[in-house]
Structure formats: C-alpha cells, structure tokens
Write an enzyme that holds these catalytic residues in place. Structure first.
Site, PDB file in Angstrom:
ATOM      1  CG  ASP A   1      -1.745  -1.285   1.298  1.00  0.00           C
ATOM      2  OD1 ASP A   1      -2.394  -1.629   0.302  1.00  0.00           O
ATOM      3  OD2 ASP A   1      -1.719  -1.938   2.357  1.00  0.00           O
TER       4      ASP A   1
ATOM      5  CG  HIS B   1      -3.760  -5.086   3.420  1.00  0.00           C
ATOM      6  ND1 HIS B   1      -3.202  -4.224   2.512  1.00  0.00           N
ATOM      7  CD2 HIS B   1      -4.040  -6.224   2.740  1.00  0.00           C
ATOM      8  CE1 HIS B   1      -3.145  -4.812   1.333  1.00  0.00           C
ATOM      9  NE2 HIS B   1      -3.643  -6.031   1.453  1.00  0.00           N
TER      10      HIS B   1
END
Length: 439
Positions: free
Chosen positions: A248, A276
């Site tokens: 990410d 996440h």
C-alpha cells in the site's frame, strides 16, 4: 550423484525425513569401519551449522518414502572447498520459513531471497517451505526450480506440510498462505476460517521457532491474522510480529509521484495507517516529495482526499480487473522491501509502514490490535514507532474508522486469541472492506 567415501573426512548422504531412517543410517555407519569417522549430516538444528560446514538438503514426499537423497539440496559437502573469494566473509546462515510456498507470491519472492537481494549478498539462506496436502508435488517443483537457479547463497531447502517441522529454528517466518474468500462468504467467515490456520502456525512458532523470530503475515485479513498468530505465540516478542502494508505504501508513493510529475524515488515519509483493507489511510499530510511537503508540491487537497486516497484503497481490485489476477509480483516486491527495511538502517528523517502491535503506541490507538504505523529501524530486525507526526482532523477521522474496524475484527476472533466475550459485528455487505481479489 555419487558419494565418494575414501577417508575419515568422507561425506555421507543421509535422508533427513524420518527419525527411523536416520537411525538406520547411523547404525550402518557405526557398523562400517570405512565410515566410522565420517561426518553424518541428518536433520540437525541450525546450531550445528558452522561456517566451515554448511549443509543443503530438501526432503520431498518421494524422498521421505524411499529414504533416498533428492537432488543437489541433499548434497553434503565442506564449504572450505568453495572458492575462497566466494564465501569469504559470509555470515552464519539464517533460517527463513515461508508458508504458502507453492503459491504465486512465493514464486516471485523465493528467488529474490535466494539471490541475496533481500537479506544481503553475504547472507547464506536456509529456506524452509510450508505447503498443504494439496500442494505437496508443487513444493517439489519449487525446490527443483530453486535447484536449477544455482544460487550460491542458498545453502539448504526443506519442504513439508507440518509447521512444527518447517518452523523449526526459524529466524524469519513469512506467513503468506491463507485460504481465499469463497462466493457469498462474509468477512467474519473468512476471519474464522483463516484464523484457525494462524492459531496453528502461531502455536508452532511458539514451540519450535527461534525466540527472536521475526514474523511477517501476508495472508489476508493480514492485520488480524497477525494478531491471532501473535496471541498464540507468547514465547515470542510481540514486537516481532508484522502485517504487510508495504505494498500500500509503494502504491501511494507511485501515485504521488505521478501527480507531481517526478520519479518515485523522490517521494518519502509515506505512512499507511490502519488496516490492510479499504479503510486504510494513505497519509499525504506528512508525505514529502523531494524533501518538501507533498500537499504543498501537489497543491490540490481535493485530489488528495477524493481521488488519491480511494485509488490506493482500491488499487488491488483495479489491477485484477485489468488482467484477471491478483498482485502477486508487486506483493512479493513489497515483502522484500519490508524485510530490507528491517535489516538495513532507515535513512535519517524517513520511515516506513508496517502493521505492528499497538501496545504502548504514541498515537492513542486502541491497544490489543495490529495497526499500520510509521516505523524506523536500526537495521537489526527491530523497529521503533516514529512519534510526533501531524494528525489533522481529516487524518484523525479516517484513522479512527480503521481502528474501529480492527477492534471489531479482534472481537470476532477473541475465541482464537484467548480473550473470550467479544461480539462479532462484521456481518453484512455494508461492512465489507475486504480488498477485492486479495483474498
């Protein structure tokens, strides 16, 4: 491949799969005058490996059943026979255990590790690869490819489906394997199903891994899977458990660079806060581009809040729509990046993102969850949470939402972490924040 046994320094090929096999071979050695003083290598722990005597071995299903060596990774030899320039200055081998080792992510990652790209060009590697009943033969294929790649630093490979054997003496455990989400499956159902896997793996790590073992959980939902593994491994330091949010972070750096019209190596100080999932918070407030605040360089708050943020949150799903696969290669790269951030000192003034235990954190995040935060490392595998970042109202609201989601997930798996009494409140499509395709 033949073994030459001509003197007291002869090397004996020994199957490491079963105690009974090892015992029979040891008995034959004891009974043979020619082999009486030979060195026998069996399923020895890491402590038995000296710099002058490294072993490489892989035990496959066929080898275990037949009691015969398999390929070059069953070769036993004296490393002093290596070209001196090749192994001079090498460190003691480290044991890296990888679950989901026959999967697509591992298919990219293992070769990075074996090449020296991840742990360093002077760090010999012992790979312990964990699969499932279904992937036994595929694991043999992985071992064959590693064998054919001729990596000098790859000194040993073991494969199997029992975490108690594969996690033995592990100094790093990369938990990639997890079951995918099925049609109509609630997020809470996935937590329960994969939670059982990480209970077993956490207990195995607790029992047989090196007590300083660093654990990186990739299998989704990775934050809460890391929590489950951590709570089931009380003998390991809670600070040694991580859930992967580096992918990410990498995605966020790329998008900021594209918007600013610069190359991504000029982007720094990017944090992913939280889970996440689609509640993750890519922090542009504290990010920098070429040493300047990203918000000032870009000068477009609306884009940062309304386009940049959801783009990072949903990037995995967008990739799948383009070519029908999950992001295996870039995930492998991000795992490598995450490890390198822990084994090399963090550049002065910068930090990296990793999801860690919130115990004692400086940002008031609820304790008892695994939450992505900004960290830095001295390069010894440890980390510290970076304090003093600016948290404006926008960030605070988004971070709180991800915190609440992770708290609910923790409640859903409380029966797996020894904290009974939590009520699961993740039912319904309206609360579905799972990243598409990534489980």
């Amino acid at each position: 491949m033949a073994a030459i046994a001509t003197n007291a320094t002869a090397l004996v090929f020994a199957a490491a799969a079963k105690t009974s096999t090892t015992s029979r071979r040891a008995a034959r050695v004891a009974a043979s005058p020619a082999l009486a003083n030979a060195r026998v290598f069996a399923a020895a722990p890491r402590a038995a490996f000296a710099k002058s005597s490294l072993r490489v071995s892989v035990t496959t299903r066929a080898a275990a059943e037949e009691g015969e060596p398999y390929g070059v990774f069953k070769l036993n030899y004296d490393i002093s026979n290596d070209v001196a320039a090749k192994s001079a200055g090498w460190k003691t081998p480290i044991v890296v255990a990888v679950s989901g080792a026959a999967g697509q992510i591992s298919n990219h990652l293992l070769f990075k590790i074996a090449s020296g790209e991840v742990y360093g060009a002077d760090q010999p590697i012992i790979l312990n690869l964990l699969g499932s009943e279904r992937s036994k033969e595929a694991l043999e294929g992985v071992a064959m490819e590693l064998e054919d790649s001729l990596y000098p630093l790859l000194r040993q490979v073991n494969i199997g489906i029992d975490p108690l054997k594969i996690f033995k003496d592990a100094e790093w455990a990369l938990l990639i394997g997890a079951k995918p989400r099925g049609p109509g499956m609630e997020r809470s159902d996935l937590l329960e199903m994969n939670g059982q896997i990480f209970v077993e793996q956490g207990k195995a790590l607790n029992e047989v891994a090196n007590k300083t073992c660093k654990v990186c959980v990739v299998g989704n939902p990775c934050n809460t899977n890391a929590l489950i593994a951590m709570e089931n491994a009380p003998n390991l330091d809670r600070k040694n458990f991580h859930a992967l949010t580096r992918l990410d972070e990498n995605r966020a750096k790329c998008q900021l660079a594209l918007k600013a019209g610069v190359f991504y190596d000029t982007v720094s100080n990017v944090t992913i806060w939280g889970n996440h999932s689609t509640t993750q918070v890519p922090d542009f407030v504290n990010a920098k581009i070429d040493g300047k605040k990203a918000v000032e360089v870009i000068g477009d708050d609306a884009w940062l809040e309304e386009e940049f943020t959801p783009t990072i949150q949903t990037r995995g799903g967008a990739l799948i729509k383009k070519w029908g696969r999950s992001s295996a290669a870039s995930t492998a790269v991000s795992i490598a990046d995450a490890i390198k951030s822990l084994v090399t000192p963090t550049p002065e003034g910068d930090w990296f993102s990793t999801a860690v235990s919130t115990d004692g954190n400086p940002y008031g995040i609820a304790e008892g969850i695994v939450f992505s935060m900004p960290c830095r490392s001295k390069g010894d595998g440890s980390y510290e949470i970076v304090e003093g970042l600016e948290i404006n109202d926008w960030l605070r609201e988004k971070i709180k939402a991800s915190e609440e989601e992770l708290t609910k997930e923790a409640d859903c798996v409380s029966h797996l972490t020894g904290k009974l009494g939590g009520a699961c409140e993740l039912q319904g499509a309206g609360t579905d924040t799972m990243l598409p395709g990534e489980n």
